[in-house]
Write a protein that holds these residues in place. Sequence first.
Motif, PDB file in Angstrom:
ATOM      1  N   ARG A 148      26.033 -16.118  52.016  1.00  0.00           N
ATOM      2  CA  ARG A 148      25.664 -15.699  53.368  1.00  0.00           C
ATOM      3  C   ARG A 148      26.870 -15.851  54.290  1.00  0.00           C
ATOM      4  O   ARG A 148      27.636 -16.796  54.165  1.00  0.00           O
ATOM      5  CB  ARG A 148      24.530 -16.569  53.917  1.00  0.00           C
ATOM      6  CG  ARG A 148      23.262 -16.585  53.098  1.00  0.00           C
ATOM      7  CD  ARG A 148      22.468 -15.295  53.300  1.00  0.00           C
ATOM      8  NE  ARG A 148      21.065 -15.489  52.977  1.00  0.00           N
ATOM      9  CZ  ARG A 148      20.549 -15.375  51.767  1.00  0.00           C
ATOM     10  NH1 ARG A 148      21.337 -15.087  50.744  1.00  0.00           N
ATOM     11  NH2 ARG A 148      19.265 -15.555  51.555  1.00  0.00           N
ATOM     12  N   ASP A 149      27.041 -14.906  55.252  1.00  0.00           N
ATOM     13  CA  ASP A 149      28.049 -15.144  56.275  1.00  0.00           C
ATOM     14  C   ASP A 149      27.445 -16.051  57.341  1.00  0.00           C
ATOM     15  O   ASP A 149      26.277 -16.428  57.266  1.00  0.00           O
ATOM     16  CB  ASP A 149      28.566 -13.826  56.866  1.00  0.00           C
ATOM     17  CG  ASP A 149      27.472 -13.013  57.575  1.00  0.00           C
ATOM     18  OD1 ASP A 149      26.496 -13.617  58.073  1.00  0.00           O
ATOM     19  OD2 ASP A 149      27.615 -11.776  57.640  1.00  0.00           O
ATOM     20  N   TYR A 150      28.251 -16.446  58.324  1.00  0.00           N
ATOM     21  CA  TYR A 150      27.750 -17.447  59.262  1.00  0.00           C
ATOM     22  C   TYR A 150      26.604 -16.914  60.116  1.00  0.00           C
ATOM     23  O   TYR A 150      25.718 -17.671  60.531  1.00  0.00           O
ATOM     24  CB  TYR A 150      28.887 -17.988  60.133  1.00  0.00           C
ATOM     25  CG  TYR A 150      29.381 -17.042  61.208  1.00  0.00           C
ATOM     26  CD1 TYR A 150      28.821 -17.049  62.480  1.00  0.00           C
ATOM     27  CD2 TYR A 150      30.424 -16.164  60.951  1.00  0.00           C
ATOM     28  CE1 TYR A 150      29.274 -16.188  63.464  1.00  0.00           C
ATOM     29  CE2 TYR A 150      30.885 -15.303  61.923  1.00  0.00           C
ATOM     30  CZ  TYR A 150      30.315 -15.322  63.190  1.00  0.00           C
ATOM     31  OH  TYR A 150      30.770 -14.469  64.162  1.00  0.00           O
ATOM     32  N   ARG A 151      26.550 -15.590  60.348  1.00  0.00           N
ATOM     33  CA  ARG A 151      25.422 -15.027  61.111  1.00  0.00           C
ATOM     34  C   ARG A 151      24.131 -15.129  60.298  1.00  0.00           C
ATOM     35  O   ARG A 151      23.075 -15.519  60.823  1.00  0.00           O
ATOM     36  CB  ARG A 151      25.709 -13.570  61.481  1.00  0.00           C
ATOM     37  CG  ARG A 151      26.831 -13.381  62.478  1.00  0.00           C
ATOM     38  CD  ARG A 151      26.955 -11.921  62.904  1.00  0.00           C
ATOM     39  NE  ARG A 151      28.011 -11.747  63.890  1.00  0.00           N
ATOM     40  CZ  ARG A 151      29.291 -11.534  63.602  1.00  0.00           C
ATOM     41  NH1 ARG A 151      29.666 -11.465  62.323  1.00  0.00           N
ATOM     42  NH2 ARG A 151      30.192 -11.385  64.551  1.00  0.00           N
ATOM     43  N   GLN A 152      24.204 -14.759  59.016  1.00  0.00           N
ATOM     44  CA  GLN A 152      23.026 -14.870  58.159  1.00  0.00           C
ATOM     45  C   GLN A 152      22.625 -16.326  57.970  1.00  0.00           C
ATOM     46  O   GLN A 152      21.431 -16.656  57.942  1.00  0.00           O
ATOM     47  CB  GLN A 152      23.317 -14.227  56.800  1.00  0.00           C
ATOM     48  CG  GLN A 152      23.515 -12.725  56.857  1.00  0.00           C
ATOM     49  CD  GLN A 152      24.051 -12.163  55.550  1.00  0.00           C
ATOM     50  OE1 GLN A 152      24.869 -12.795  54.871  1.00  0.00           O
ATOM     51  NE2 GLN A 152      23.591 -10.971  55.183  1.00  0.00           N
ATOM     52  N   THR A 153      23.627 -17.207  57.841  1.00  0.00           N
ATOM     53  CA  THR A 153      23.334 -18.640  57.709  1.00  0.00           C
ATOM     54  C   THR A 153      22.602 -19.150  58.936  1.00  0.00           C
ATOM     55  O   THR A 153      21.619 -19.892  58.830  1.00  0.00           O
ATOM     56  CB  THR A 153      24.648 -19.429  57.512  1.00  0.00           C
ATOM     57  OG1 THR A 153      25.273 -19.005  56.298  1.00  0.00           O
ATOM     58  CG2 THR A 153      24.379 -20.920  57.457  1.00  0.00           C
ATOM     59  N   ALA A 154      23.064 -18.746  60.119  1.00  0.00           N
ATOM     60  CA  ALA A 154      22.398 -19.160  61.362  1.00  0.00           C
ATOM     61  C   ALA A 154      20.957 -18.673  61.395  1.00  0.00           C
ATOM     62  O   ALA A 154      20.042 -19.421  61.770  1.00  0.00           O
ATOM     63  CB  ALA A 154      23.172 -18.628  62.561  1.00  0.00           C
ATOM     64  N   ALA A 155      20.753 -17.409  60.990  1.00  0.00           N
ATOM     65  CA  ALA A 155      19.396 -16.861  61.004  1.00  0.00           C
ATOM     66  C   ALA A 155      18.499 -17.590  60.008  1.00  0.00           C
ATOM     67  O   ALA A 155      17.346 -17.924  60.324  1.00  0.00           O
ATOM     68  CB  ALA A 155      19.438 -15.363  60.686  1.00  0.00           C
ATOM     69  N   ASP A 156      19.008 -17.865  58.811  1.00  0.00           N
ATOM     70  CA  ASP A 156      18.212 -18.549  57.792  1.00  0.00           C
ATOM     71  C   ASP A 156      17.847 -19.968  58.220  1.00  0.00           C
ATOM     72  O   ASP A 156      16.752 -20.461  57.900  1.00  0.00           O
ATOM     73  CB  ASP A 156      18.966 -18.594  56.461  1.00  0.00           C
ATOM     74  CG  ASP A 156      19.034 -17.229  55.792  1.00  0.00           C
ATOM     75  OD1 ASP A 156      18.278 -16.331  56.213  1.00  0.00           O
ATOM     76  OD2 ASP A 156      19.839 -17.061  54.863  1.00  0.00           O
ATOM     77  N   LEU A 157      18.770 -20.619  58.916  1.00  0.00           N
ATOM     78  CA  LEU A 157      18.525 -22.005  59.320  1.00  0.00           C
ATOM     79  C   LEU A 157      17.800 -22.102  60.659  1.00  0.00           C
ATOM     80  O   LEU A 157      17.360 -23.188  61.043  1.00  0.00           O
ATOM     81  CB  LEU A 157      19.860 -22.765  59.417  1.00  0.00           C
ATOM     82  CG  LEU A 157      20.631 -22.954  58.107  1.00  0.00           C
ATOM     83  CD1 LEU A 157      21.966 -23.631  58.378  1.00  0.00           C
ATOM     84  CD2 LEU A 157      19.813 -23.771  57.114  1.00  0.00           C
ATOM     85  N   GLY A 158      17.704 -20.984  61.385  1.00  0.00           N
ATOM     86  CA  GLY A 158      17.050 -21.009  62.688  1.00  0.00           C
ATOM     87  C   GLY A 158      17.869 -21.720  63.744  1.00  0.00           C
ATOM     88  O   GLY A 158      17.321 -22.398  64.624  1.00  0.00           O
TER      89      GLY A 158
END
Length: 238
Positions: A148-158
Amino acid sequence: MGHDAPPRWDRRMQQRLAHGEAAALGELYDRFASLVHSLAYRVLDDEDAADRVTREVFGYIWEHPDSYDPKQGPLRSWVAGVTRHQAVQRLRQAEAASARDCGSDAPAPAEIEQKIREASTAARADFIVTSMPAPLRAALELAYFQRRDYRQTAADLGVTEDEARRRLRLGLQLLSTAHNHQALPPAHRSAPAPRSASASSHGPQAPRTPRGARPPYSPHTGPGTSAPPGGPGHGRSR
């Protein structure tokens, strides 16, 4: 990962082991056997060898509980260091034996040492990741294992993108310390075979290991019939 005062459990465990309390060894095994076996396997890539190292590590702890200094950090970190030391010794012995068998086709000593350093670093990196606070570990797992890139990581982690970047940065800073350590931690004697300790009423359970490996060591059953190389098979005298 500083040298703050360790939890009370760590200090108490060290005191109980120093007094030869068999139940304490069982509790320690329950808590750390999976960690010990997984780190040994990470270095050696061999189930039987990881089993032997697990026996040796708990044998060393049983025989030398005073080797742990609570002022130097958590008991878990010390156990991991003992494990890495013993596993690297095993790997070095195995590589030396393999080189002798290969004769002129053996890899150069520098290549062998590089392999040992890489295995030691990988084991330390694994330990660092499992020791991280859960938010940092989750961010690293998403970014580097699930791509995951950091945007996807942020979305996954909320969390916000800034928070995801912060977690990834801190996680990578911790992980980078794996490369700043020698292949061997401070030297200690090779682990002797532990004495049988049957006083505990609740025996330690076998760690979960890949491919259904047999339990490496139980204070109830003892280490088996063979003493580990480099260490006499004797119990503590009290």
